[in-house]
Write a protein that holds these residues in place. Structure first.
Motif, mmCIF file in Angstrom:
data_model
loop_
_atom_site.group_PDB
_atom_site.id
_atom_site.type_symbol
_atom_site.label_atom_id
_atom_site.label_comp_id
_atom_site.label_asym_id
_atom_site.label_seq_id
_atom_site.Cartn_x
_atom_site.Cartn_y
_atom_site.Cartn_z
ATOM 1 N N ILE A 133 2.498 -6.664 0.833
ATOM 2 C CA ILE A 133 1.092 -6.964 0.539
ATOM 3 C C ILE A 133 0.480 -7.798 1.654
ATOM 4 N N VAL A 147 -0.093 -5.065 4.518
ATOM 5 C CA VAL A 147 -0.959 -3.881 4.378
ATOM 6 C C VAL A 147 -2.042 -4.065 3.321
ATOM 7 N N TYR A 179 -3.119 -5.512 -0.795
ATOM 8 C CA TYR A 179 -2.626 -5.259 -2.150
ATOM 9 C C TYR A 179 -2.601 -3.766 -2.484
ATOM 10 N N GLN A 180 -3.714 -3.080 -2.226
ATOM 11 C CA GLN A 180 -3.875 -1.747 -2.785
ATOM 12 C C GLN A 180 -2.905 -0.740 -2.182
ATOM 13 N N LYS A 181 -2.734 -0.794 -0.861
ATOM 14 C CA LYS A 181 -1.819 0.163 -0.226
ATOM 15 C C LYS A 181 -0.389 -0.088 -0.702
ATOM 16 N N ALA A 182 -0.030 -1.353 -0.866
ATOM 17 C CA ALA A 182 1.315 -1.678 -1.356
ATOM 18 C C ALA A 182 1.495 -1.147 -2.781
ATOM 19 N N TYR A 183 0.437 -1.289 -3.566
ATOM 20 C CA TYR A 183 0.476 -0.784 -4.943
ATOM 21 C C TYR A 183 0.599 0.742 -4.967
ATOM 22 N N THR A 184 -0.205 1.403 -4.170
ATOM 23 C CA THR A 184 -0.212 2.868 -4.139
ATOM 24 C C THR A 184 1.125 3.430 -3.663
ATOM 25 N N ILE A 233 -2.262 1.703 8.450
ATOM 26 C CA ILE A 233 -2.373 0.665 7.420
ATOM 27 C C ILE A 233 -1.723 -0.652 7.855
#
Lengths: 258, 258, 258
Positions: B150, B153, B155-160, B176
């Motif tokens: 996180i 890259v 939060y969102q890319k790590a989540y995805t 990213i």
């Protein structure tokens, strides 16, 4: 007030501060911070003024802490006139004023100059802009720049710029979101954005800035950590030696060590 | 010390650890973590050593937790030798050492291997690199990877990446900001960056790492949450079954369920 | 339940909510939030349902708060039916449910509609999508949108979108990671991703969402700050006047001021 370090122009709802220490490559001394804040005092009494533009000359925007002044202070035994608190307070003021604060960058931005840019609401730049954090070369860190730069470009890019001390181009700065608008003609680009911005009231801008503080991680603890770090490093004998040897003898720290 | 899981090379100011469990696709077992830490113990006594490079082979960098070892432990009733605490401590050490820690990636990076990459100061990769978080397929989560990913890259890319379990290419990883430098010849690219990095002292690197901790959201609470999560999941009977059935029978969890 | 504001379709493991207030450009009224939550109540009793898709029509996804309803409430002296708490609770629910929540965007997304998109697990969009935060034009702020938008696109882009009120294209939204997958045919793109997603169990999705909350900065304090801000602004007489004058007389706030 007669300004020594800046030129100020008022035009309709827009004030422009031009850094005007060309022989010092627009380095930041204590007087520059005083004068920026004086302009803001004036503006904040003028509701009709809505925008504050910060710019340098073609070729140089601002190159950070004034090493000549630091060296004078070392030689004369004067307490350092550079103060992390005044620098931080100025950047924070950009983030609470009802004025929209805009950087127009057409040249080199170094060290503390990057902090000024990063703290602005909007950053316009030409392809002649370039950005670098050179602090670590001197044993310093861009400590006060970090809260603002991390907020703009994310932790990792801010870390990498600090560690590698490499300059990045305007295009790269745009790609990582340090620059918002990349254009050949900054005045045209600015006018186009101002059309929209004029529809948002100054009260709403101030409310927005106050609200956004609650949506991010910068708090007093972090600000103090940044200021303490810079004050600590700038008082280290090794750092002061590095700066003095460069100013007086053009000796670079990494040459000395060899 | 005789290393079982890595090869170590010292050259001037640069040490290189090559993961050397080719038959296990450079999976992470307890011994690998012990040996990385042993190299760091050695390096930290050597001020003249400045850089630590981590690499795998062409085709594979590191593929995360060693499922074979987990399966042996399940079958023998041995307490799991994989420990979230040792893994986390190793990544954290990269972020406090005065050495600049660099990943050189020329192949596949999976699961816990992504955490190693994300925790490095700088990540170099070729177009042969690819990255994926496969944990969720097994009922696991890349919990200890997350603080570091996180930070790199967002939060969102790590989540995805966690949710979709899809591999991404080197180019996407670069886009990213999981990869810092994408190059055909990693040695040339590294030498070019080292020239600048050598001008920053080891003391300044250590000071930088210590300071940056205060500029971001990772704290002990978050680290403990990550370690607790992984320890919880890796002890779940369903997860252990998924791993065992794959190692012994090549049965994939999603086939079983159908 | 007979839905007034949405259409609902169930197909295998996938439920689709289509916003169905075409004459109101799919604006968000209290009933829309009630109905979305009702669908989620139903889904959460059905373990076999795994995916929830939110979509509008070609041309419009969702355009935020229903100004017509606000104006009715002003004129009738009715307490505002729009409630920041219900809106926030709905977005938060997307982030705790075991269902994967997916936005399919093929048109305009404005204001509170951007919050719905930003809170989804995955966002698919066509080139016809566009996104804008128009709140500041009315003296409002996209306060409840911010925690979710900042998490997705970073602080600075969320701030700039709020300040400039400018629309961005689908491509720009993709570049800043508001959109995950940009495609001409959203159904094909969705099916391709679902293949992988079906291999991750609903329990793991729920565990993932619960874990990721510990890896980021949104907490109750921030959520409350966002809700309080919106409730405060939406009760300001100036804002209510701006909305009413627009709905009744098509008068824009910035024209009034001139």
């Amino acid at each position: 007030m007669n300004y020594e370090t800046i030129l100020v122009d008022y035009h309709d709802d827009l004030a422009t501060i031009t850094f005007n220490r060309v022989d010092k490559r627009n380095a930041i001394n204590d007087q520059l911070l005083v004068e920026i804040n004086h302009v803001m005092d004036v503006l904040e009494k003028e509701e009709s003024n809505r925008f504050l533009v910060l710019q340098g000359q073609a070729g140089v925007f601002c190159t950070g802490m004034d090493f000549d002044q630091v060296t004078q202070d070392i030689l004369s035994g004067h307490p350092l006139r550079f103060n992390a608190k005044d620098y931080m307070a100025t950047l924070k003021r950009f983030n609470s004023t009802s004025k929209v604060v805009i950087a127009k960058v057409d040249g080199r931005v170094l060290a503390g100059g990057v902090g000024i840019v990063a703290a602005c609401d909007l950053v316009f730049a030409t392809q002649q802009a370039q950005f670098g954090l050179s602090e670590a070369l001197w044993g310093l860190l861009p400590a006060n720049v970090m809260p603002f730069l991390i907020r703009r470009v994310g932790y990792q890019k801010a870390y990498t710029l600090t560690l590698t001390t490499q300059n990045i181009s305007a295009q790269t700065a745009y790609d990582i979101q340090l620059v918002d608008i990349l254009a050949d003609n900054l005045d045209d680009a600015l006018q186009s954005v101002l059309k929209n911005l004029r529809r948002v009231s100054g009260n709403t801008v101030a409310e927005m800035k106050s609200f956004f503080k609650k949506m991010w991680i910068i708090d007093e603890t972090m600000e103090n950590a940044a200021m303490d770090e810079l004050q600590k490093l700038i008082q280290s004998p090794m750092v002061l030696d590095n700066i003095k040897n460069f100013v007086l003898h053009q000796q670079l720290p990494w040459d000395k060590e060899k």
